[in-house]
Design an enzyme around this catalytic site. Sequence first.
Site: not given
Ligand code: ACO
Length: 420
Positions: A302, A359
Site C-alpha cells: 500500500h 483487497d
Molecule cells: N508484490 C511484489 N512487489 C511489490 C508489491 C507487490 N504487491 N507491492 C510493491 N512491491 C515492491 C515494488 O516492486 C517495489 O520494489 P523495488 O523497491 O525493489 O522496486 C517496492 O515494493 C515499492 O513498490 P511501489 O510500486 O514503488 O509502491 P507504491 O506505493 O507505488 O505502490 C501499490 C503501492 C500500487 C499498492 C503496490 O504495493 C501494488 O502494486 N500492490 C499490488 C496491487 C494491490 O493490491 N493494489 C491494491 C491497493 S489497496 C487499494 O487501492 C484499494
Amino acid sequence: MSEKAKLTLGDKTIELPVFEGTEGEKAIDITKLRAETGYVTIDSGYMNTGACTSNITFLDGEKGILKYRGYGIEELAEKSTFTEVSSLVINGKLPSSDELKTFEQRIANHSSIPTALQTMIKAFPNNAHPMGVLSSNLAALSAFYPDLLAQDLTGPQKDEVIIQLMGQIKVLATYAHRHSQGQGFIQSDKTLDYCSDFIHMMTGKAVDKEVAKALDILLILHVDHEQNCSTSTVRMVGSSKANPFATVSAGVDALWGPLHGGANQAVLEMLEEIHKEGIGYKEFLTRVKDKNSSSRLMGFGHRVYKNFDPRAKIIKVACDSVLAKLGVKDPLLDIARGLEEVALQDPYFVERKLYPNVDFYSGIIYRALGIPTNMFTVMFALGRLPGWMAQWKEMLETPGFKICRPRQIYTGEVNKKLSR
Ligand code: ACO
C-alpha cells in the site's frame, strides 16, 4: 502556525509557512514558491504531495489508523451501518435516528433508473465487464437530469444528486450483473435496508441476515480513504465543475485498475491460479519478486500503510466468521492464509513493508456471499461512492477552491525545425 521552513536556492533564502492538521500532520505550504523563486516542485505519483486539506478522513499509515470524521473504523464497522456512515461522511456528523430514516427513505425513493437506461444496459454484450457498464451508465445519467448539469449546483441540488446517486448506483450495479447473467432486472424493494435490497436485486432470493450484515461491514470499510487514485480523480474532474455524473463515472474508471480497486478481482484470480496449478507458496512468491516479471502479489502493499492496513485486519476476522456462519469451506481461504504467512516472513516483503491490504481477503467474503468475481470492483465502487461525493462536495464548498492543474518539467526535444 508560527513554524516556518527555510529554503535556500543559490544566494536567496525564502521562508515557507508550515501548516499543521488537527491530528498533528505537518505540511510545508508551497503555494507561493513559483511566484517567489520561479521553481516548482516535482513529486511523481504524488508520493509526498498534500493536494488539499480535508475534514473527512484521517489516515496514519505508520500506526495503521483510519478514522471517518474522527470516528475509528473499528468502532464504525462494529456498531454502525453503511447508510449511517455514509450520512456521517457526507454531512459531517452522525445523523439522529429520524435524520437517518429520512436519508434511507430518500435513497430508497431514488432506487430506480429511467427505462431508456435499462434498454441501454441490455444493449451491452453479456460478457461486458460490469465496471465498464457501470461507468458508461453513470455518465449516461447526465442526459436524463439536465437540471443537475448547472456549473454551480446549489447546496440542496448537491445533496439531492448525492442521494440520487446512492440509490441509482445500486440499481446500475445489480442490473449490470443481471444482464451479464442473461437474467431480467429486479426492482428495488423499498422496505429493505440498503444492503438487503442490493442482494435482493442481485439474486431475487430471500435475503440472509448474516449475508446482509457482512456486506454492510465491507461497504463501511470502503467508504472513504482520503486522497487515493479514484478520489483524487473525482476531485480533479469535479474541479473543472464537470457535472456530478461525469465526475463519478471518472472515479469508477480510476478505481477499476488492478493497482487500485481492481486488485480485489485480481487477488481472487491469483488465488484461483495457485489452486489450479497447485504451485507452492514460496515458488509463487519467487515469481512475484522477479523484477523481470510484471506480476505482483495482488492484495499486498500500500502506498500509505507501512505496518498494516486496519481494514484488512477487520476483513480477515470477518472472513473467518462469515464463512463459519454460512458453513462455507473455501480452499482459496486456506491458500490466502498460507500465502500471507509465508510472505510476511520473506525478507523481500518485510524490507519493503508490504502487508495485506483491504483487497486481500475481501474477495473471499464476496465469493462466500455469492457475488461473482467480475463484480468485486463494482462492490468497491458501491462502498466508495459516499466518500467520493463527500470529497466532491467538500471541494466545491471550500471558499476560493481552484481547478486542479499541476505543473510539469519538460524534458523533450528543444528548438527543432521542419526540414521542409
Ligand atoms: N508484490 C511484489 N512487489 C511489490 C508489491 C507487490 N504487491 N507491492 C510493491 N512491491 C515492491 C515494488 O516492486 C517495489 O520494489 P523495488 O523497491 O525493489 O522496486 C517496492 O515494493 C515499492 O513498490 P511501489 O510500486 O514503488 O509502491 P507504491 O506505493 O507505488 O505502490 C501499490 C503501492 C500500487 C499498492 C503496490 O504495493 C501494488 O502494486 N500492490 C499490488 C496491487 C494491490 O493490491 N493494489 C491494491 C491497493 S489497496 C487499494 O487501492 C484499494
